[in-house]
Design a protein around this motif. Sequence first.
Motif, PDB file in Angstrom:
ATOM      1  N   LEU A 225       0.911  -0.762  -0.285  1.00 19.09           N
ATOM      2  CA  LEU A 225       0.083   0.371  -0.505  1.00 19.09           C
ATOM      3  C   LEU A 225       0.732   1.292  -0.008  1.00 19.09           C
ATOM      4  CD1 LEU A 225      -2.844  -1.158   2.925  1.00 19.09           C
ATOM      5  CD2 LEU A 225      -2.968  -1.132   0.659  1.00 19.09           C
ATOM      6  N   PRO A 226       0.123   2.373  -0.241  1.00 16.31           N
ATOM      7  CA  PRO A 226       1.358   3.669  -0.311  1.00 16.31           C
ATOM      8  C   PRO A 226       1.855   3.770   0.728  1.00 16.31           C
ATOM      9  CG  PRO A 226      -1.064   4.280  -1.424  1.00 16.31           C
ATOM     10  CD  PRO A 226      -1.347   2.393  -0.680  1.00 16.31           C
ATOM     11  N   HIS A 227       1.213   4.070   1.875  1.00 18.69           N
ATOM     12  CA  HIS A 227       1.818   4.239   3.338  1.00 18.69           C
ATOM     13  C   HIS A 227       2.437   2.699   3.417  1.00 18.69           C
ATOM     14  CE1 HIS A 227      -1.516   1.544   4.237  1.00 18.69           C
ATOM     15  NE2 HIS A 227      -0.437   0.630   5.681  1.00 18.69           N
ATOM     16  N   GLU A 228       3.328   1.884   2.932  1.00 22.59           N
ATOM     17  CA  GLU A 228       3.852   0.919   2.599  1.00 22.59           C
ATOM     18  C   GLU A 228       5.674   1.494   2.315  1.00 22.59           C
ATOM     19  OE1 GLU A 228       0.791  -2.811   4.205  1.00 22.59           O
ATOM     20  OE2 GLU A 228       1.707  -2.236   2.207  1.00 22.59           O
ATOM     21  N   LYS A 229       5.534   2.043   1.784  1.00 22.58           N
ATOM     22  CA  LYS A 229       6.088   2.679   0.746  1.00 22.58           C
ATOM     23  C   LYS A 229       7.336   3.499   1.352  1.00 22.58           C
ATOM     24  CE  LYS A 229       3.593   1.355  -3.191  1.00 22.58           C
ATOM     25  NZ  LYS A 229       3.287   1.369  -4.469  1.00 22.58           N
ATOM     26  N   GLY A 230       8.308   3.272   1.355  1.00 24.59           N
ATOM     27  CA  GLY A 230       9.276   4.872   1.237  1.00 24.59           C
ATOM     28  C   GLY A 230      10.131   5.249   2.550  1.00 24.59           C
TER      29      GLY A 230
END
Length: 93
Positions: free
Chosen positions: A5-10
């Motif tokens: 998911l987007p919040h799991e990246k970076g």
Amino acid sequence: MNDRLPHEKGLHVSWDQIHRDSRALAWRLDGKGPDDGAWRAVVAITRGGMAPAMIVARELDIRTVDTISVKSYEWQKQAGEARVLKAPAPEVM
């Protein structure tokens, strides 16, 4: 295929890092506000800036905290023109 998911990246930042860096920012801002060195309010960006804003406000003994909400991208799309969804109250500005 990427199933994250987007919040799991970076970049992941710990609460300790947020707290330390927010306090360091408050110390740099202390005495440098527009009203004889004082600050009247803190404006936080709603997606990610609320926790640091709370810490800065507490460190500088600021009671007024408002928010700004900005949207500049859609899920799975490129960044576009930034659009203000909610602006701070005019009296804060």
